[in-house]
Design a protein around this motif. Structure first.
Motif, PDB file in Angstrom:
ATOM      1  N   SER A  81      21.534   0.012 -38.567  1.00 32.08           N
ATOM      2  CA  SER A  81      20.101  -0.528 -38.964  1.00 32.08           C
ATOM      3  C   SER A  81      20.294  -0.756 -40.576  1.00 32.08           C
ATOM      4  N   PRO A  83      17.542  -1.077 -42.993  1.00 32.94           N
ATOM      5  CA  PRO A  83      15.916  -1.101 -43.464  1.00 32.94           C
ATOM      6  C   PRO A  83      15.979  -1.242 -45.176  1.00 32.94           C
ATOM      7  N   ALA A  87       9.646   2.103 -47.996  1.00 30.15           N
ATOM      8  CA  ALA A  87       8.679   1.864 -46.909  1.00 30.15           C
ATOM      9  C   ALA A  87       7.392   2.028 -47.288  1.00 30.15           C
ATOM     10  N   SER A 195      16.874   5.648 -39.825  1.00 28.58           N
ATOM     11  CA  SER A 195      16.022   4.568 -39.481  1.00 28.58           C
ATOM     12  C   SER A 195      16.733   3.940 -38.359  1.00 28.58           C
ATOM     13  N   PRO A 196      16.204   3.729 -37.252  1.00 27.69           N
ATOM     14  CA  PRO A 196      14.907   4.416 -36.748  1.00 27.69           C
ATOM     15  C   PRO A 196      14.749   5.641 -36.655  1.00 27.69           C
ATOM     16  N   LEU A 202       7.239  10.156 -39.108  1.00 29.00           N
ATOM     17  CA  LEU A 202       6.596   9.425 -40.058  1.00 29.00           C
ATOM     18  C   LEU A 202       5.321   9.705 -40.217  1.00 29.00           C
ATOM     19  N   GLU A 214      13.784   4.837 -45.779  1.00 27.25           N
ATOM     20  CA  GLU A 214      14.195   4.767 -44.428  1.00 27.25           C
ATOM     21  C   GLU A 214      15.931   4.352 -44.749  1.00 27.25           C
ATOM     22  N   ASN A 424       9.180  -0.925 -32.635  1.00 27.01           N
ATOM     23  CA  ASN A 424       8.409  -0.731 -33.755  1.00 27.01           C
ATOM     24  C   ASN A 424       7.795   0.496 -34.213  1.00 27.01           C
ATOM     25  N   SER A 427       9.481   3.050 -37.044  1.00 32.74           N
ATOM     26  CA  SER A 427       9.764   2.620 -38.509  1.00 32.74           C
ATOM     27  C   SER A 427       8.377   2.379 -38.944  1.00 32.74           C
ATOM     28  N   GLN A 429       8.519   0.177 -41.497  1.00 32.96           N
ATOM     29  CA  GLN A 429       8.664  -1.440 -41.971  1.00 32.96           C
ATOM     30  C   GLN A 429       8.547  -2.143 -40.646  1.00 32.96           C
ATOM     31  N   GLN A 431      10.237  -3.772 -38.294  1.00 36.32           N
ATOM     32  CA  GLN A 431      11.516  -4.117 -37.791  1.00 36.32           C
ATOM     33  C   GLN A 431      11.644  -3.368 -36.436  1.00 36.32           C
ATOM     34  N   TYR A 432      12.697  -3.629 -35.740  1.00 33.62           N
ATOM     35  CA  TYR A 432      12.831  -3.250 -34.524  1.00 33.62           C
ATOM     36  C   TYR A 432      11.829  -3.772 -33.340  1.00 33.62           C
TER      37      TYR A 432
END
Length: 460
Positions: A81, A83, A87, A195-196, A202, A214, A424, A427, A429, A431-432
Motif C-alpha cells: 500500500s 497511502p 488522513a 493501511s489498509p 478508524l 496511514e 474503501n 481507509s 483516504q 483508496q482501495y
C-alpha cells in the motif's frame, strides 16, 4: 519446522504438477505411503487431508484417493500500500450498509467479520454458563471488580504468560483498544496505523478526535519499518495489528517486531498492539507478540476471545504496561465493571483445556477454508486478480483490476444475495476502491463455492 506429512504432501503435489500423476489417477494406498516413507497411518492420512483441503485430491468411498485437479497458477500478491502522509475525512456510509445487509435472510456473508457459529462450541459454552451461575456468589449478579474476574486474569496469564495483576479485563478487544487510546492520547493527537486497517479502528480514532496517519503496509510482512521510523517523530501513539492483520492477513516477522519495539522505545512513543487474531495461526506455533520483546512498559497488548470462541460474550483484556493505573481509572469512569458470568465461563474454558482443544479444531478448519477459497478465486475471478496469502486469521484481501469499483460490485452482489466488504471501508483516504475483503470464516460447502463463482462472473 516442517512435519513429515508436509513433505509427503509436497512430494505428491509436485508429482501432480509435473503430470506424473494426472487428474483421475488413483493415489498410492495409505499402507503403501506408510511403507514408502516409514510413517504411521495417521501421518499418511494427515498428508492426504492437506491435499484434499487444497482440492488437489478427493476421497471416494471404498475406492481410495484420486487426483481431482492440477494445481492452478498461484495468483500474485496485492501491491504494497502507498497511502499519503496524512488522513482526513469521514468513513463512507457503506460501512453501515454492509453491517445491515450482512444479516439479511438468505445472504451469503462473505463480509462476515467473525467465524460462523457452526465453528464454535456452542453447547459447551452453554454448559459453562449453567455451571458459572451455580458456582458464583449471588449467581453472578454482583458487580465484578474493576480490574476484572480474578480467575479469568489468572487463566489468561497462565495461557499467554505473564502476571494476572498486569491484566485488565475489558468488554471485547474494542474496549481494550479504546481504553488504551484514551490512556496515551488526547483529542487532536495523531496516531499511526497500517493501511489498509480494520474500519472499527478508524471509527474509534475519529470518535476520540484523533488524526490518523496511514502507513505503507506489505501484504505478508505488515507495516513497512522505514515508513514507521519516519513517522515516529510526528505521532503520539502507534496502533498495529501485528499478527494476521485485518484485512490483509499480514504477519510481522519477529525481526520486524523487535525493530518496532526498539524504535518506539527510542522515540518514547506508546505502541497499542491489537493481537486479536494471534491464536488463529496455521504454522507450527503461535507467533510472538511485540509485547514479548518489550521491557519498557510502552506496549499495551490487547486481545480477546471474540474472534475465536464467543463473539457475543464480549470478553477481552489489555496488558497496559506502565499505563495500567490510567487504564483502570478510565474503565471505572466508563463502564465500572464487566459481565461476571461470561468472564467466569471463559476462565473455565481456559482452565480445563477446552479452549486449546477448540483452537486446534478451528485452526484446522480455517486453514482448509483458506486454501479452498483461494482455489475458487483463482478458478472463477478474472485475469489480473491479486490475493493475499494469510498464514492465519480468516480474511482474504483481493485486489482487482484498477477499473473495478468494489462499491458498485457490492451493490450487484447484494442483488444476488452475496455480501462482500468493499476495500474503501478500510481507509480514511480515497483508496482501495478496486479491492475487497472476503472472509473464509464460514464452513466450506457448495453454496459458498457457487457464491464465489457468481461473484467472479459479476466482474466480467
Amino acid at each position: 519446522m516442517a512435519y513429515l506429512y508436509d513433505r509427503i504432501a509436497s512430494d505428491i503435489e509436485q508429482q501432480i504438477a509435473q503430470s506424473v500423476l494426472r487428474v483421475g489417477d488413483k493415489l498410492p494406498s495409505l499402507r503403501l505411503i506408510c511403507e514408502r516413507y516409514g510413517v504411521s497411518q495417521s501421518t499418511a492420512l494427515q498428508a492426504y487431508y492437506q491435499l484434499e483441503a487444497r482440492s488437489l485430491i478427493e476421497s471416494r468411498p471404498r475406492s481410495g484417493y484420486f487426483v481431482h485437479r492440477s494445481p492452478k497458477r498461484q495468483l500474485p500478491l496485492p501491491e504494497i500500500s502507498a497511502p499519503g502522509q496524512a488522513a482526513s475525512g469521514e468513513l463512507h456510509g457503506i460501512i453501515s450498509r454492509v453491517y445491515r445487509d450482512m444479516g439479511r435472510d438468505g445472504a451469503v456473508p462473505l463480509s462476515l467479520g467473525a467465524p460462523a457459529l457452526a465453528l464454535l462450541p456452542v453447547a459447551k459454552l452453554n454448559k459453562g454458563l449453567v455451571k458459572a451461575t451455580r458456582s458464583l456468589a449471588g449467581s453472578g449478579l454482583a458487580y465484578e471488580q474493576v480490574q476484572g474476574n480474578a480467575n479469568l486474569r489468572r487463566q489468561v496469564a497462565r495461557f499467554y504468560g505473564g502476571n494476572a495483576e498486569d491484566l485488565v479485563v475489558t468488554a471485547g478487544c474494542m474496549e481494550a483498544l479504546s481504553l488504551s487510546l484514551m490512556a496515551v492520547t488526547q483529542r487532536g493527537d495523531t496516531i499511526a496505523v497500517e493501511s489498509p486497517v480494520y474500519f472499527g479502528i478508524l471509527q474509534l480514532a475519529q470518535s476520540l478526535g484523533l488524526a490518523v496517519m496511514e502507513l505503507p503496509t506489505h501484504p505478508q510482512t505488515g507495516v513497512e519499518i522505514d515508513a514507521l521510523k519516519k513517522a515516529l517523530n510526528k505521532v503520539n501513539a502507534v496502533l498495529l495489528v501485528s499478527n494476521f492483520n485485518n484485512p490483509l492477513g499480514s504477519l510481522m516477522p519477529d525481526a520486524h517486531k523487535k525493530e518496532v519495539v526498539r524504535l518506539i522505545q527510542h522515540y518514547g512513543v506508546p505502541l497499542i498492539e491489537d493481537d486479536l487474531y494471534g491464536e488463529v495461526y496455521f504454522g507450527a506455533e503461535r507467533p510472538r507478540s511485540c509485547r514479548s520483546f518489550d521491557d519498557s512498559g510502552l506496549v499495551l497488548w490487547c486481545s480477546s476471545v471474540s474472534k475465536t470462541l464467543a463473539p457475543g460474550y464480549r470478553v477481552g483484556w489489555v496488558a497496559p504496561g506502565k499505563f495500567r493505573d490510567e487504564v483502570l481509572r478510565l474503565k471505572l469512569y466508563h463502564s465500572i465493571a464487566g459481565t461476571t458470568i461470561t468472564q467466569e465461563v471463559i476462565a473455565g474454558f481456559l482452565e480445563t483445556g477446552r479452549y486449546a482443544h477448540h483452537l486446534r479444531s478451528l485452526r484446522h478448519t480455517l486453514q482448509a477454508n483458506a486454501l479452498r477459497y483461494t482455489r475458487a478465486i483463482a478458478d472463477y475471478f478474472p485475469e489480473g486478480t491479486k490475493i493475499s496469502r494469510p498464514q492465519g486469521g480468516f480474511m482474504l484481501w483481493v485486489e482487482l483490476a484498477a477499473k473495478t469499483d468494489s462499491v458498485a460490485l457490492y451493490e450487484r452482489a447484494m442483488r444476488q444475495g452475496i455480501s462482500i466488504a468493499p476495500g474503501n471501508m478500510f481507509s480514511l483516504q480515497d483508496q482501495y476502491r478496486n479491492c475487497m475483503r472476503l472472509s473464509y470464516g464460514m464452513p466450506w460447502n457448495s453454496t459458498i463455492e457457487d457464491a464465489l463463482k457468481r461473484l467472479g462472473k459479476l466482474m466480467i
